[in-house]
Design a protein around this motif. Structure first.
Motif, mmCIF file in Angstrom:
data_model
loop_
_atom_site.group_PDB
_atom_site.id
_atom_site.type_symbol
_atom_site.label_atom_id
_atom_site.label_comp_id
_atom_site.label_asym_id
_atom_site.label_seq_id
_atom_site.Cartn_x
_atom_site.Cartn_y
_atom_site.Cartn_z
ATOM 1 N N GLN A 174 -5.719 6.992 -6.992
ATOM 2 C CA GLN A 174 -6.697 6.557 -5.962
ATOM 3 C C GLN A 174 -7.043 4.997 -6.326
ATOM 4 N N ILE A 175 -7.277 4.876 -7.686
ATOM 5 C CA ILE A 175 -7.563 3.335 -7.981
ATOM 6 C C ILE A 175 -6.325 2.560 -7.872
ATOM 7 N N GLY A 176 -5.063 2.834 -8.255
ATOM 8 C CA GLY A 176 -3.757 2.262 -8.144
ATOM 9 C C GLY A 176 -3.541 2.120 -6.877
ATOM 10 N N PHE A 177 -3.683 3.077 -5.740
ATOM 11 C CA PHE A 177 -3.469 2.583 -4.283
ATOM 12 C C PHE A 177 -4.489 1.565 -3.883
ATOM 13 N N SER A 178 -5.602 1.672 -4.169
ATOM 14 C CA SER A 178 -6.732 0.746 -3.500
ATOM 15 C C SER A 178 -6.405 -0.583 -4.194
ATOM 16 N N ALA A 179 -6.262 -0.525 -5.549
ATOM 17 C CA ALA A 179 -6.127 -2.013 -6.043
ATOM 18 C C ALA A 179 -4.763 -2.520 -5.482
ATOM 19 N N THR A 180 -3.680 -1.901 -5.225
ATOM 20 C CA THR A 180 -2.529 -2.249 -4.482
ATOM 21 C C THR A 180 -2.686 -2.847 -3.137
ATOM 22 N N ALA A 181 -3.613 -2.320 -2.282
ATOM 23 C CA ALA A 181 -4.018 -2.601 -1.075
ATOM 24 C C ALA A 181 -4.695 -4.051 -1.239
ATOM 25 N N VAL A 182 -5.828 -4.309 -2.179
ATOM 26 C CA VAL A 182 -6.379 -5.430 -2.356
ATOM 27 C C VAL A 182 -5.126 -6.687 -2.591
ATOM 28 N N LEU A 183 -4.554 -6.290 -3.647
ATOM 29 C CA LEU A 183 -3.696 -7.415 -3.813
ATOM 30 C C LEU A 183 -2.756 -7.715 -3.008
ATOM 31 N N THR A 184 -2.228 -6.735 -2.104
ATOM 32 C CA THR A 184 -1.505 -6.936 -0.995
ATOM 33 C C THR A 184 -1.957 -8.018 0.276
ATOM 34 N N ILE A 185 -3.405 -7.418 0.441
ATOM 35 C CA ILE A 185 -4.183 -8.474 1.599
ATOM 36 C C ILE A 185 -4.245 -9.988 0.804
#
Length: 252
Positions: free
Chosen positions: A162-173
């Protein structure tokens, strides 16, 4: 034969600051009865004050204001010529669609000379082509936001995923915002697109906080509460984002 300096005609001045360049030679035609016709083509860069609050959904009205500085309305009257007023059929401007032109004459008082002069106001109405902004900016950002919601379908016991997926979304945007910075106007206030990007960033960050919250609950052996939060988030986040988008578009 007569030189143009031997023929009187009123010199038009442009209120919009800028430089004008004459493209045709100064020649006149004299018809029977003494009617003198002088035609000229001008080009240049002109200024026009605009508001971009609704960018890129904005519609602009660009006005060129010509007047006779040395002649008052009592001595020289400006008259609109419907034959020469209009727009070329072959007109292509990047990013803009010209929806029409409008010309009218009005009298206005000049404070500097304390006299009334005739003004010829030529207005160009335009609106932006939205397809570019929709497919290049709005839709990709919406997809990144939707991607951040996928964590709500991951079992909260898989805290690391969960944390890895959410952090990826933040870095992507964040990376997308940096990549599209040069496409946005640099203004001293927020445009509609700026508000959309800022709001989308907040939604992605809130999804990260939600993941941290459910992970913390699982670590405290409260898996039932964590799953309830995930179930509620599956509905609350998309609905809230839809309401946010409708709120942005309320005044269009």
């Amino acid at each position: 034969r007569l030189a143009t300096s031997d023929i009187w005609f009123p010199e038009l001045a442009l209120k919009n600051s800028g430089r004008m360049f004459e493209r045709w030679p100064k020649t006149v035609s004299i018809e029977e009865g003494g009617k003198v016709t002088f035609q000229q083509r001008l080009s240049g860069t002109f200024s026009s004050y605009q508001q971009f609050d609704n960018y890129p959904f904005d519609r602009q009205e660009i006005a060129l204001r010509f007047f006779l500085l040395n002649w008052t309305s009592e001595k020289v009257k400006l008259v609109k010529d419907p034959v020469f007023t209009g727009m070329s059929d072959l007109l292509n401007i990047s990013d803009w669609q010209i929806t029409g032109v409008e010309t009218h004459i009005e009298a206005e008082r000049l404070e500097a000379t304390e006299s009334v002069h005739d003004w010829l106001i030529f207005k160009v109405k335009a609106e932006r082509y939205l397809d570019y902004y929709i497919w290049k900016i709005l839709v990709p950002i919406a997809l990144i936001v939707a991607m951040s919601w996928c964590v709500f379908w991951i079992d909260p016991s898989h805290f690391g995923s969960q944390i890895g997926f959410s952090a990826t979304a933040v870095l992507t945007i964040i990376a997308f915002i940096f990549a599209t910075t040069n496409l946005l106007p640099r203004l001293g206030y927020f445009t509609l697109l700026d508000k959309y990007i800022a709001g989308a960033t907040v939604f992605v960050f809130l999804a990260l906080l939600q993941s941290l919250t459910t992970g913390y609950l699982v670590s405290r052996d409260q898996k039932v509460a964590a799953r309830r939060i995930d179930l509620a988030s599956r509905i609350m986040f998309p609905v809230s984002f839809a309401i946010f988008c409708l709120w942005l578009l309320r005044n269009l």
